[in-house]
Write a protein that holds these residues in place. Structure first.
Motif, PDB file in Angstrom:
ATOM      1  N   ARG A 219       0.395  48.423  22.264  1.00 22.39           N
ATOM      2  CA  ARG A 219       1.449  47.640  22.895  1.00 22.39           C
ATOM      3  C   ARG A 219       2.570  48.572  23.348  1.00 22.39           C
ATOM      4  NH1 ARG A 219       0.409  44.448  18.161  1.00 22.39           N
ATOM      5  NH2 ARG A 219      -0.654  42.487  18.648  1.00 22.39           N
ATOM      6  N   ALA A 220       3.598  47.972  23.928  1.00 26.47           N
ATOM      7  CA  ALA A 220       4.770  48.724  24.393  1.00 26.47           C
ATOM      8  C   ALA A 220       6.022  48.136  23.770  1.00 26.47           C
ATOM      9  CB  ALA A 220       4.872  48.696  25.913  1.00 26.47           C
ATOM     10  N   ALA A 221       6.961  49.016  23.447  1.00 29.13           N
ATOM     11  CA  ALA A 221       8.288  48.617  22.975  1.00 29.13           C
ATOM     12  C   ALA A 221       9.293  49.433  23.770  1.00 29.13           C
ATOM     13  CB  ALA A 221       8.441  48.846  21.474  1.00 29.13           C
ATOM     14  N   GLY A 222       9.812  48.843  24.841  1.00 22.37           N
ATOM     15  CA  GLY A 222      10.664  49.605  25.743  1.00 22.37           C
ATOM     16  C   GLY A 222       9.820  50.606  26.510  1.00 22.37           C
ATOM     17  N   ASP A 223      10.167  51.886  26.407  1.00 22.97           N
ATOM     18  CA  ASP A 223       9.413  52.948  27.062  1.00 22.97           C
ATOM     19  C   ASP A 223       8.392  53.586  26.136  1.00 22.97           C
ATOM     20  OD1 ASP A 223      10.740  52.612  29.444  1.00 22.97           O
ATOM     21  OD2 ASP A 223      12.286  54.095  28.979  1.00 22.97           O
ATOM     22  N   ALA A 224       8.308  53.165  24.888  1.00 23.81           N
ATOM     23  CA  ALA A 224       7.404  53.784  23.917  1.00 23.81           C
ATOM     24  C   ALA A 224       6.107  52.996  23.840  1.00 23.81           C
ATOM     25  CB  ALA A 224       8.065  53.846  22.542  1.00 23.81           C
ATOM     26  N   ILE A 225       5.016  53.718  23.590  1.00 26.34           N
ATOM     27  CA  ILE A 225       3.711  53.109  23.369  1.00 26.34           C
ATOM     28  C   ILE A 225       3.486  53.023  21.866  1.00 26.34           C
ATOM     29  CG2 ILE A 225       1.233  53.385  23.694  1.00 26.34           C
ATOM     30  CD1 ILE A 225       1.761  54.783  26.295  1.00 26.34           C
ATOM     31  N   LEU A 226       3.098  51.846  21.394  1.00 29.39           N
ATOM     32  CA  LEU A 226       2.849  51.605  19.977  1.00 29.39           C
ATOM     33  C   LEU A 226       1.353  51.450  19.756  1.00 29.39           C
ATOM     34  CD1 LEU A 226       5.632  48.992  19.118  1.00 29.39           C
ATOM     35  CD2 LEU A 226       5.788  51.478  19.082  1.00 29.39           C
ATOM     36  N   VAL A 227       0.842  52.128  18.739  1.00 31.03           N
ATOM     37  CA  VAL A 227      -0.525  51.945  18.282  1.00 31.03           C
ATOM     38  C   VAL A 227      -0.444  51.463  16.848  1.00 31.03           C
ATOM     39  CG1 VAL A 227      -2.718  53.065  17.775  1.00 31.03           C
ATOM     40  CG2 VAL A 227      -1.460  53.670  19.843  1.00 31.03           C
ATOM     41  N   ASP A 228      -0.826  50.224  16.638  1.00 30.46           N
ATOM     42  CA  ASP A 228      -0.694  49.597  15.316  1.00 30.46           C
ATOM     43  C   ASP A 228       0.750  49.679  14.824  1.00 30.46           C
ATOM     44  OD1 ASP A 228      -3.350  48.874  15.266  1.00 30.46           O
ATOM     45  OD2 ASP A 228      -3.984  50.700  14.229  1.00 30.46           O
ATOM     46  N   ASN A 229       1.681  49.381  15.744  1.00 30.52           N
ATOM     47  CA  ASN A 229       3.120  49.327  15.450  1.00 30.52           C
ATOM     48  C   ASN A 229       3.710  50.695  15.095  1.00 30.52           C
ATOM     49  OD1 ASN A 229       3.269  46.524  15.864  1.00 30.52           O
ATOM     50  ND2 ASN A 229       2.621  46.127  13.752  1.00 30.52           N
ATOM     51  N   ARG A 230       3.037  51.745  15.455  1.00 27.84           N
ATOM     52  CA  ARG A 230       3.575  53.094  15.234  1.00 27.84           C
ATOM     53  C   ARG A 230       3.822  53.740  16.588  1.00 27.84           C
ATOM     54  NH1 ARG A 230       1.148  55.986   9.838  1.00 27.84           N
ATOM     55  NH2 ARG A 230       1.403  54.188   8.450  1.00 27.84           N
ATOM     56  N   PRO A 231       5.045  54.201  16.848  1.00 29.71           N
ATOM     57  CA  PRO A 231       5.354  54.764  18.174  1.00 29.71           C
ATOM     58  C   PRO A 231       4.706  56.123  18.376  1.00 29.71           C
ATOM     59  CG  PRO A 231       7.239  54.993  16.719  1.00 29.71           C
ATOM     60  CD  PRO A 231       6.220  54.190  15.952  1.00 29.71           C
ATOM     61  N   LEU A 232       4.308  56.366  19.611  1.00 30.07           N
ATOM     62  CA  LEU A 232       3.733  57.647  19.999  1.00 30.07           C
ATOM     63  C   LEU A 232       4.608  58.279  21.072  1.00 30.07           C
ATOM     64  CD1 LEU A 232      -0.038  56.676  20.334  1.00 30.07           C
ATOM     65  CD2 LEU A 232       1.170  57.450  18.293  1.00 30.07           C
ATOM     66  N   VAL A 233       4.558  59.589  21.158  1.00 25.55           N
ATOM     67  CA  VAL A 233       5.317  60.324  22.169  1.00 25.55           C
ATOM     68  C   VAL A 233       4.340  61.163  22.979  1.00 25.55           C
ATOM     69  CG1 VAL A 233       7.451  60.378  20.852  1.00 25.55           C
ATOM     70  CG2 VAL A 233       5.774  62.192  20.533  1.00 25.55           C
ATOM     71  N   PRO A 234       4.604  61.323  24.283  1.00 24.51           N
ATOM     72  CA  PRO A 234       3.720  62.147  25.108  1.00 24.51           C
ATOM     73  C   PRO A 234       3.872  63.622  24.762  1.00 24.51           C
ATOM     74  CG  PRO A 234       5.602  61.389  26.391  1.00 24.51           C
ATOM     75  CD  PRO A 234       5.687  60.707  25.058  1.00 24.51           C
TER      76      PRO A 234
END
Length: 304
Positions: A219-234
Motif C-alpha cells: 500500500r501507500a502512505a503519502g509518498d512512502a510504499i508500505l509492505v505489511d505496514n512497514r515503510p520502504l525507501v528507494p
C-alpha cells in the motif's frame, strides 16, 4: 624732498599665494571644515548663554539627578540578584526534565525489547504449528507460507525513482490516474512488478528484506510504499527465488515486465534486472495461522 612724488607701488611684484591642492573640491573642504551643523552650533551657544548647558546648577536639579541615578542602580542590582537566585532553580528544573526524558527513553527501549522477544516467541510457535499441521509436507507448507528462510538461485531486480523526480511535472497518464509525481515509483507499480514475478515462476519474493506471503499487502502512505505496514525507501531491491535463466526472461516478456519498461522509457524510472546464483530471503516478520476443514457435501437434488 617731501614734496617729491613717490613712485607708484608695483602690485605685480608681490607673489600670489599658492593655490590649495583641494581647491577643486570645495564641497568636501566645506564639509570637513564645518562638520557641525550651524543650527546645532547656534543651539549650543544659546544654551551656554542661558546657563542651561552641562550639568544642572541648582540644588533641586542635582538632587533629582542623583535620585534618578540611585533608582537606576537599584533596578539593575535587583535584576542581577533575581537572575542569580533564579539560575539554580532553572538549572534544577532543566536537569529534572532531562532525567525524565532519559527515564522515558530507557522505558521505551525496554518495551521494544519485550515486543521483539514476544514477537520472536509468537513466530516460533507459529512455525511449529505449521509444521505439525503440515505432516510430512510441513517443510513445504512453511516454505510456501513464508515461515522459514529460503535461499537458492533467482533474480535480483533493483527499482529506483527517476533522477530529480521531486520536481517532475504532471500532464501524463500516470498523474491522471492519481499520481502526483510521475517520476516516483508507486505502490501500484510495485504491485504489478511482484505479480509479474509470481506469474513468471517465482517461488519466494522479498522487497528490501521484507518477505512477501499470500497475505502480504503493498500500500501507500503519502509518498512512502508500505509492505505489511512497514515503510520502504528507494531504491527497492526485489529478490525472487526461482529458475534464474527462465525467470528473468519470462518476467521481461510478460505484460508487467513491459509495463516496467514503459515506466523507464516514459518517466525515467530506473531499474536493473540480473540473474543470481544464490539469493537469501528472510522469514516473514508476521504470519497469520489459519486452519480450514472440508465442507460436507450436500446431497444432490433428486437423489434418494
Amino acid at each position: 624732498m617731501s614734496g617729491m612724488s613717490q613712485p607708484p607701488h608695483n602690485r605685480s611684484s608681490v607673489p600670489a599665494p599658492p593655490a590649495r591642492p583641494d581647491a577643486s573640491m570645495s564641497l568636501l573642504t566645506h564639509v570637513m571644515d564645518h562638520s557641525l551643523d550651524e543650527g546645532y552650533a547656534e543651539a549650543s551657544a544659546r544654551r551656554e548663554a542661558e546657563g542651561t548647558a552641562g550639568l544642572p546648577r541648582t540644588l533641586k536639579a542635582k538632587l533629582a539627578l542623583a535620585a534618578g541615578l540611585v533608582l537606576a542602580a537599584m533596578v539593575v542590582t535587583l535584576g542581577a540578584a533575581q537572575a542569580r537566585i533564579a539560575a539554580p532553580v532553572l538549572a534544577k528544573e532543566r536537569q529534572e526534565l532531562i532525567d525524565r526524558v532519559q527515564r522515558a527513553d530507557e522505558r521505551a527501549d525496554g518495551l521494544e525489547q519485550d515486543i521483539e522477544r514476544l514477537r520472536a516467541n509468537v513466530l516460533s510457535r507459529q512455525r511449529e504449528a505449521l509444521k505439525q499441521h503440515g505432516g510430512d509436507q510441513g517443510q513445504l507448507v512453511a516454505l510456501l507460507s513464508g515461515a522459514t528462510e529460503v535461499r537458492g538461485p533467482g533474480v535480483k531486480l533493483v527499482v529506483d525513482d527517476a533522477k530529480g523526480s521531486s520536481s517532475a511535472a504532471g500532464g501524463k497518464p500516470r498523474e491522471n490516474a492519481g499520481f502526483s509525481d510521475t517520476g516516483r515509483v508507486r505502490d501500484r507499480d510495485m504491485q504489478k512488478i511482484v505479480n509479474g514475478l509470481w506469474q513468471s515462476g517465482a517461488e519466494a519474493i522479498s522487497i528490501n528484506g521484507q518477505r512477501l506471503t499470500a497475505l502480504s499487502a503493498i500500500r501507500a502512505a503519502g509518498d512512502a510504499i508500505l509492505v505489511d505496514n512497514r515503510p520502504l525507501v528507494p531504491p527497492y531491491e526485489v529478490l525472487a527465488v526461482g529458475d534464474k535463466k527462465r525467470l528473468g526472461t519470462a518476467f521481461q516478456d510478460s505484460a508487467d515486465g513491459q509495463y516496467l519498461h514503459v515506466l523507464q522509457e516514459s518517466y525515467g524510472i530506473r531499474y536493473t534486472l540480473s540473474a543470481a546464483d544464490e539469493v537469501r530471503l528472510p522469514a516473514a516478520s508476521s504470519l497469520t495461522v489459519r486452519t480450514a476443514t472440508a465442507a460436507a457435501e450436500e446431497p444432490k437434488k433428486g437423489a434418494s
